[in-house]
Design a protein around this motif. Structure first.
Motif: not given
Length: 268
Positions: A4-5, A7-8, A51, A55
């Motif tokens: 997720a991080a 993706a950010v 993110s 997910r």
């Protein structure tokens, strides 16, 4: 969490590019682009939403989709946008499940095709679902729905409500320049003959309740009026393009509209 991080961080570069194109278009049309703080807040918000896209896809692959109760009200069919898939609607499916509503999120297949080629898959899902049906679309998904309804007019009698989220009903200025060489943007730009010849929602489903929803700052589908459709009630939410489909708060809002006695009562 690490994915997720990542993706950010990955979203920030294309996000900055999208903002630059958005700002140039706004200035070209004589408007005033939002300031740097608004730009940073918008890009950060969309990065967080991306993110969630990642997910939801991973959770869907590992755990499967939320269950569909199907006890209360018509089933809901969800239609994703360009380069996405049905996992985008995980938050909405969970919100509808909590209200006892059955929901199916169709995946239309790989991108890189003309928009009309997505419609047969959606039409098959609509024909197979017990009517009446509520339909929620995001971005290009709303155009795919219009193509399916044009090609099979009998589907209209099966549809009770339609909510489109960030759909470029009259084309998107972001699909310009080199992007118009790509199959989907070639159909979705502002001067698209394909869109100009495609009937509007009111003509395609005259007996259904209709609602179009736009984002406050949409770096993908702009100008804002393109998310409206003639003769259809329109609302605007304080969120970005991806947030319209993956943000849990928006999902709960859309679920409440679908479960309300009438879309005429919908409000932000």
């Amino acid at each position: 969490l690490l994915l997720a991080a990542f993706a950010v961080l990955l979203a920030l570069l294309p996000g900055a590019w999208a903002w630059a194109r958005f700002a140039r278009y706004t200035a070209h049309k004589g408007g005033t682009s939002p300031g740097l703080w608004t730009a940073a807040r918008s890009l950060g918000g969309e990065a967080v939403q991306l993110s969630r896209v990642v997910r939801y896809a991973l959770v869907g692959a590992l755990r499967g989709d939320p269950a569909s109760a199907g006890a209360l009200g018509p089933p809901v069919v969800c239609v994703h946008g360009y380069s996405m898939n049905g996992s985008n609607f995980r938050a909405l499916r969970a919100a509808l499940e909590a209200r006892g509503r059955a929901c199916e999120a169709v995946s239309l297949g790989w991108p890189g095709r003309r928009v009309r080629s997505y419609a047969p898959r959606l039409a098959a899902v609509l024909r197979a679902s017990p009517g009446p049906i509520d339909v929620v679309t995001h971005s290009m998904g709303g155009i795919v729905l219009r193509v399916a309804l044009r090609d099979d007019p009998q589907l209209a009698s099966r549809i009770r409500r339609v909510i489109t989220l960030g759909t470029p009903h009259s084309g998107m200025a972001g699909a310009r320049g080199w992007m118009r060489w790509l199959p989907e943007p070639a159909d979705l730009h502002r001067r698209s003959r394909f869109l100009a010849e495609l009937p509007g929602l009111v003509d395609l489903v005259p007996d259904a309740e209709l609602l179009t929803v736009g984002a406050e700052i949409d770096l993908v589908v702009y100008p804002p009026e393109t998310t409206t459709s003639p003769g259809v009630r329109h609302l605007q939410l304080p969120i970005g393009h991806l947030g319209l489909v993956v943000d849990p708060a928006v999902a709960r809002q859309v679920a409440s509209w679908l479960c309300a006695p009438s879309l005429a009562d919908a409000s932000v």
